[in-house]
Write a protein that holds these residues in place. Structure first.
Motif, PDB file in Angstrom:
ATOM      1  N   VAL A   1       0.816  -1.216   0.000  1.00  0.00           N
ATOM      2  CA  VAL A   1       0.000   0.000   0.000  1.00  0.00           C
ATOM      3  C   VAL A   1       0.852   1.270   0.000  1.00  0.00           C
ATOM      4  O   VAL A   1       0.526   2.238  -0.693  1.00  0.00           O
ATOM      5  N   ALA A   2       1.947   1.296   0.735  1.00  0.00           N
ATOM      6  CA  ALA A   2       2.800   2.489   0.757  1.00  0.00           C
ATOM      7  C   ALA A   2       3.308   2.797  -0.653  1.00  0.00           C
ATOM      8  O   ALA A   2       3.308   3.965  -1.075  1.00  0.00           O
ATOM      9  N   GLU A   3       3.716   1.784  -1.376  1.00  0.00           N
ATOM     10  CA  GLU A   3       4.198   1.990  -2.752  1.00  0.00           C
ATOM     11  C   GLU A   3       3.065   2.479  -3.655  1.00  0.00           C
ATOM     12  O   GLU A   3       3.267   3.347  -4.507  1.00  0.00           O
TER      13      GLU A   3
ATOM     14  N   GLU B   1      -4.019   4.423   6.573  1.00  0.00           N
ATOM     15  CA  GLU B   1      -2.772   4.967   7.116  1.00  0.00           C
ATOM     16  C   GLU B   1      -2.034   5.806   6.079  1.00  0.00           C
ATOM     17  O   GLU B   1      -1.381   6.799   6.417  1.00  0.00           O
ATOM     18  N   HIS B   2      -2.152   5.425   4.817  1.00  0.00           N
ATOM     19  CA  HIS B   2      -1.442   6.129   3.742  1.00  0.00           C
ATOM     20  C   HIS B   2      -2.338   7.104   2.977  1.00  0.00           C
ATOM     21  O   HIS B   2      -1.960   7.587   1.906  1.00  0.00           O
TER      22      HIS B   2
ATOM     23  N   ALA C   1       0.524   4.270  -2.764  1.00  0.00           N
ATOM     24  CA  ALA C   1       0.322   5.682  -2.435  1.00  0.00           C
ATOM     25  C   ALA C   1       1.408   6.540  -3.089  1.00  0.00           C
ATOM     26  O   ALA C   1       1.112   7.595  -3.653  1.00  0.00           O
ATOM     27  N   ARG C   2       2.652   6.080  -3.045  1.00  0.00           N
ATOM     28  CA  ARG C   2       3.753   6.819  -3.687  1.00  0.00           C
ATOM     29  C   ARG C   2       3.548   6.918  -5.195  1.00  0.00           C
ATOM     30  O   ARG C   2       3.938   7.897  -5.815  1.00  0.00           O
TER      31      ARG C   2
ATOM     32  N   ALA D   1      -3.962  -0.292   6.199  1.00  0.00           N
ATOM     33  CA  ALA D   1      -2.800   0.276   5.504  1.00  0.00           C
ATOM     34  C   ALA D   1      -3.238   1.381   4.543  1.00  0.00           C
ATOM     35  O   ALA D   1      -2.571   2.420   4.433  1.00  0.00           O
TER      36      ALA D   1
END
Length: 141
Positions: A21-23, A56-57, A25-26, A53
């Motif tokens: 998920v962080a990727e 969170e992002h 969002a990026r 997740a």
């Protein structure tokens, strides 16, 4: 992660994990759509963990579990409304990305030509030509 763009609003992917998920969002995705039921098969990540997740992002979360063997018009109705109102770009995921692509294709057939839809799906790696008659039935809905 195997992200497959379909058009400017939506991409599809096979199962993602909370760590992905962080990727996402990026990469600029703003909405995640889960079309896979929780516990569809052993070992798949929980939707609650992916949702946490996503939140969170800063991504919006849509959980629309769909039975891949029995996609109903009501599923298409819900997907169609969601995709038109979602903050784009959207990433929809399921086990392989196929049911997300089918939902997109059936909902898109309400506004777009079937050959164009089949071509976009093919470019994303999904052959939906066998669904052309059902897509044609969606026209005008």
């Amino acid at each position: 992660m195997d992200i497959r763009p379909i058009d400017e609003r939506i991409s599809v992917a096979p199962q993602i994990t909370p760590a992905d998920v962080a990727e996402l969002a990026r990469k600029g995705f703003r909405t995640l759509v889960a079309n896979r039921p929780d516990n569809e098969e052993p070992g798949q990540p929980s939707m609650a963990a992916i949702e946490a997740a996503a939140r969170e992002h800063g991504l919006k979360w849509v959980y629309q579990p769909v039975d891949s063997a029995n996609i109903l018009d009501s599923d298409v109705d819900r997907f169609d409304e969601m995709i038109r109102e979602a903050d784009a770009p959207v990433l929809a995921f399921c086990r392989s990305g196929t049911r997300c692509t089918v939902l997109w294709a059936l909902s898109s057939a309400r506004r777009d030509a079937v050959p164009k839809i089949v071509d976009k799906a093919r470019h994303a790696g999904y052959d939906l030509s066998v669904l052309a008659p059902r897509m044609a039935q969606q026209a005008g809905k």
